[in-house]
Design a protein around this motif. Structure first.
Motif, PDB file in Angstrom:
ATOM      1  N   ARG A 133       0.871  -1.178   0.000  1.00  0.00           N
ATOM      2  CA  ARG A 133       0.000   0.000   0.000  1.00  0.00           C
ATOM      3  C   ARG A 133       0.911   1.232   0.000  1.00  0.00           C
ATOM      4  N   TYR A 134       1.576   1.407  -1.140  1.00  0.00           N
ATOM      5  CA  TYR A 134       2.687   2.343  -1.198  1.00  0.00           C
ATOM      6  C   TYR A 134       2.273   3.801  -1.038  1.00  0.00           C
ATOM      7  N   ALA A 135       1.136   4.187  -1.585  1.00  0.00           N
ATOM      8  CA  ALA A 135       0.719   5.584  -1.473  1.00  0.00           C
ATOM      9  C   ALA A 135       0.474   5.954  -0.010  1.00  0.00           C
ATOM     10  N   GLY A 165       6.297   3.170  -6.263  1.00  0.00           N
ATOM     11  CA  GLY A 165       4.933   3.555  -6.588  1.00  0.00           C
ATOM     12  C   GLY A 165       4.826   4.476  -7.780  1.00  0.00           C
ATOM     13  N   THR A 442      -0.453   1.010  -6.561  1.00  0.00           N
ATOM     14  CA  THR A 442      -0.103   2.431  -6.597  1.00  0.00           C
ATOM     15  C   THR A 442       0.612   2.765  -7.901  1.00  0.00           C
ATOM     16  N   ASN A 446      -0.627   5.204 -11.119  1.00  0.00           N
ATOM     17  CA  ASN A 446       0.164   6.359 -11.531  1.00  0.00           C
ATOM     18  C   ASN A 446       0.650   6.236 -12.968  1.00  0.00           C
TER      19      ASN A 446
END
Length: 588
Positions: A133-135, A165, A442, A446
């Motif tokens: 859950r990088y963001a 991410g 993520t 992006n």
């Protein structure tokens, strides 16, 4: 302090908690638990009860009674909601119980003074990162750095999260009080390979990381002049003797060593994964020596006891490295190889194995340790035949008639400049589709947003789910052209693509990491895929995607046994590597 009778708590009535503490240090944890329980029972109104519950939780954790420890931490928090240390420990126990959601919720809601809020934010960021859950992880660490910018480890994780991410620009809005140069220097050695093509800067980043993380050892263990053995004793040191990219590459070399001249030791701190590959690797050693349970000094002394002539570090500056053991200089000759393709400026390392393409002679001065070029390509490979599953574009959800561009590198290797070049290729060749790996949600979101901003339709980006190694190889056979990343090239993946007859376009730079694919393409005789500028990279890719004859010729160069005769010649590679070992071994 004598063992305590928990049935007689009245002896603790009115006793200040600080008066209890000195006697607990010499007690086993179980007796300390009894002491705290007795004190709590005898002092129901003490304002110090929160501290006693916290200390009780810590001791219960030591005894393995996790359920009781969590109760104790909750009691401490009920009495003092801003006791962030209890929230941290309770969250760690929830995580260990397989309850990460509860841990995250606890850390998100915990009260704490401003000066201590970083501990909770850092734990939250760490756990979110492990779940990709990088963001959210990036936001937690950024908030921590806004509170206290002087946290080098947090800076490193924050910077690498932005890379993984595809959170661009990579430095975001920065960190107040830290210049862009300071952020780069603290960004960590792995991220540095994908951030800069300057080997001097990569070395400086590595030096700063080593100075912070790996102190010098108090003594050197090995004799300076070496040993007098009939066979050269080679030790391989790694945490990746498993289904890891390094494991896939190294296994053939281990199996092909000439046992008349070499004795092979494997110093292994790899967690057991139960794979066939791990069994192959272990079987290939003359001596498999597990050291995961040993301290750095203990591991070093075990290596010294085996009188290893040449010790090969296969981690470099990556996770699982045993650099602390190397600092004891347990072998008279120590080299780093394969795991980290950049400078590893540890004073106790003597050599960095490479080749004349990845580190040209005029660039050698920028590296530490000293480059040792082997003959031919630097990369070990496993030449065994593979029985691949039958798959098709339809079964993989791919368009049948499109020209399929692919890159199965990890997302942190994708830079804004390279992605912009990919978008230029897609615009210039409208019948192309770009196939990437499904690295993390993520990054996918992006990259899709960046593609839309570049005018590329959403259906022209396709993401491949993770799969087993054989299906991954078969997938490479479905693509038409591999687009490499820069400044951190594909290494293992590039070799795999060439093995499947897939042409590559790469951009060659200065640093080892940005010349890996160039070395591989040189070895197989496909140098027409090597670009020297980003514009040249785009032009080569567009030409291959729009000129069927040119693409067919590129395919033909890789057809038949082109890979087997070059990169797949494991026996020949082993002989060249052994020749390098014989050049550097020391004898009294």
């Amino acid at each position: 302090m004598a063992p305590l009778d928990s049935a007689a708590p009245t002896s603790f009535a009115g006793l200040p908690l600080e008066a209890l503490l000195p006697g607990l240090g010499a007690l086993p944890p179980a007796q300390g638990v009894a002491a705290y329980r007795a004190w709590l029972a005898a002092n129901p109104a003490s304002p110090q009860r929160f501290a006693a519950w916290f200390n009780l939780g810590a001791l219960l954790g030591q005894t393995g009674d996790r359920a009781a420890a969590m109760i104790a931490y909750r009691q401490a928090l009920a009495l003092k909601p801003d006791l962030h240390q209890a929230a941290v420990n309770l969250g760690l126990m929830l995580e260990a119980e397989g309850r990460p959601g509860e841990a995250l919720a606890l850390w998100g809601e915990a009260l704490q003074p401003d000066a201590a809020r970083t501990a909770l934010l850092n734990q939250r960021g760490r756990l979110l990162e492990t779940h990709k859950r990088y963001a959210e992880a990036e936001r937690a660490l950024h908030a921590s750095l806004l509170t206290d910018a002087d946290q080098p480890d947090v800076i490193q994780h924050w910077a690498h999260l932005r890379q993984k991410g595809c959170l661009w620009p990579l430095q975001g809005e920065g960190i107040p009080g830290l210049s862009a140069e300071a952020l780069i220097l603290r960004g960590g050695p792995l991220g540095a390979l994908a951030l800069t093509d300057d080997p001097d800067l990569q070395r400086c980043i590595g030096e700063a990381w080593i100075a912070r993380k790996v102190p010098a050892a108090p003594e050197r263990l090995s004799p300076a002049r070496g040993y007098a053995h009939d066979r050269i004793r080679i030790g391989y040191l790694s945490s990746d003797f498993c289904r890891h990219a390094m494991g896939f590459l190294i296994v053939g070399l281990l199996e092909h060593h000439d046992r008349d001249r070499f004795e092979v030791f494997g110093y292994c701190s790899t967690p057991e994964d139960g794979s066939d590959l791990r069994r192959r690797i272990i079987a290939a050693f003359d001596h498999h020596v597990p050291i995961g349970h040993l301290s750095e000094e203990e591991a070093a002394r075990r290596i010294r006891a085996d009188e290893i002539d040449v010790l090969i570090d296969l981690n470099g500056l990556t996770a699982g490295a045993r650099l602390g053991a190397l600092r004891w200089k347990p072998a008279p000759v120590q080299a780093t190889y394969l795991g980290y393709v950049g400078p590893v400026p540890l004073p106790e390392l003597d050599w960095m194995l490479c080749d004349a393409v990845t580190v040209p002679p005029d660039q050698a001065r920028h590296y530490a340790p000293r480059p040792l070029p082997i003959e031919g390509c630097y990369q070990a490979n496993d030449g065994r035949d593979q029985a691949l599953p039958a798959i098709s574009r339809a079964s993989e959800g791919l368009p049948e008639n499109a020209f399929l561009l692919c890159c199965f590198n990890n997302f942190y290797k994708i830079t804004p400049q390279v992605f912009a070049a990919w978008m230029a290729i897609l615009r210039a060749a409208p019948h192309t589709v770009l196939w990437l790996t499904e690295d993390n949600a993520t990054g996918i979101a992006n990259l899709r947003r960046e593609a839309a901003a570049a005018g590329i339709a959403a259906d022209r980006l396709v993401f491949a789910s993770r799969c087993d190694p054989l299906q991954y190889f078969a997938r490479l056979g479905l693509a038409d052209l591999f687009l490499d990343t820069f400044p951190y090239n594909a290494g293992t993946v590039a070799s795999d693509a060439l093995r499947m007859g897939l042409p590559i376009v790469t951009l060659a730079g200065r640093a080892f990491a940005s010349r890996m694919a160039t070395s591989l393409l040189t070895a197989v005789g496909a140098t027409d895929g090597i670009a020297t500028t980003l514009d040249d990279y785009v032009s080569k890719a567009v030409a291959l995607a729009t000129d069927p004859a040119r693409h067919a010729a590129a395919r033909q160069r890789l057809a038949g046994d082109a890979w087997v005769r070059s990169l797949g010649d494991t026996a020949g590679f082993a002989a060249r590597m052994e020749a390098a070992y014989e050049r550097i071994v020391l004898r009294p």
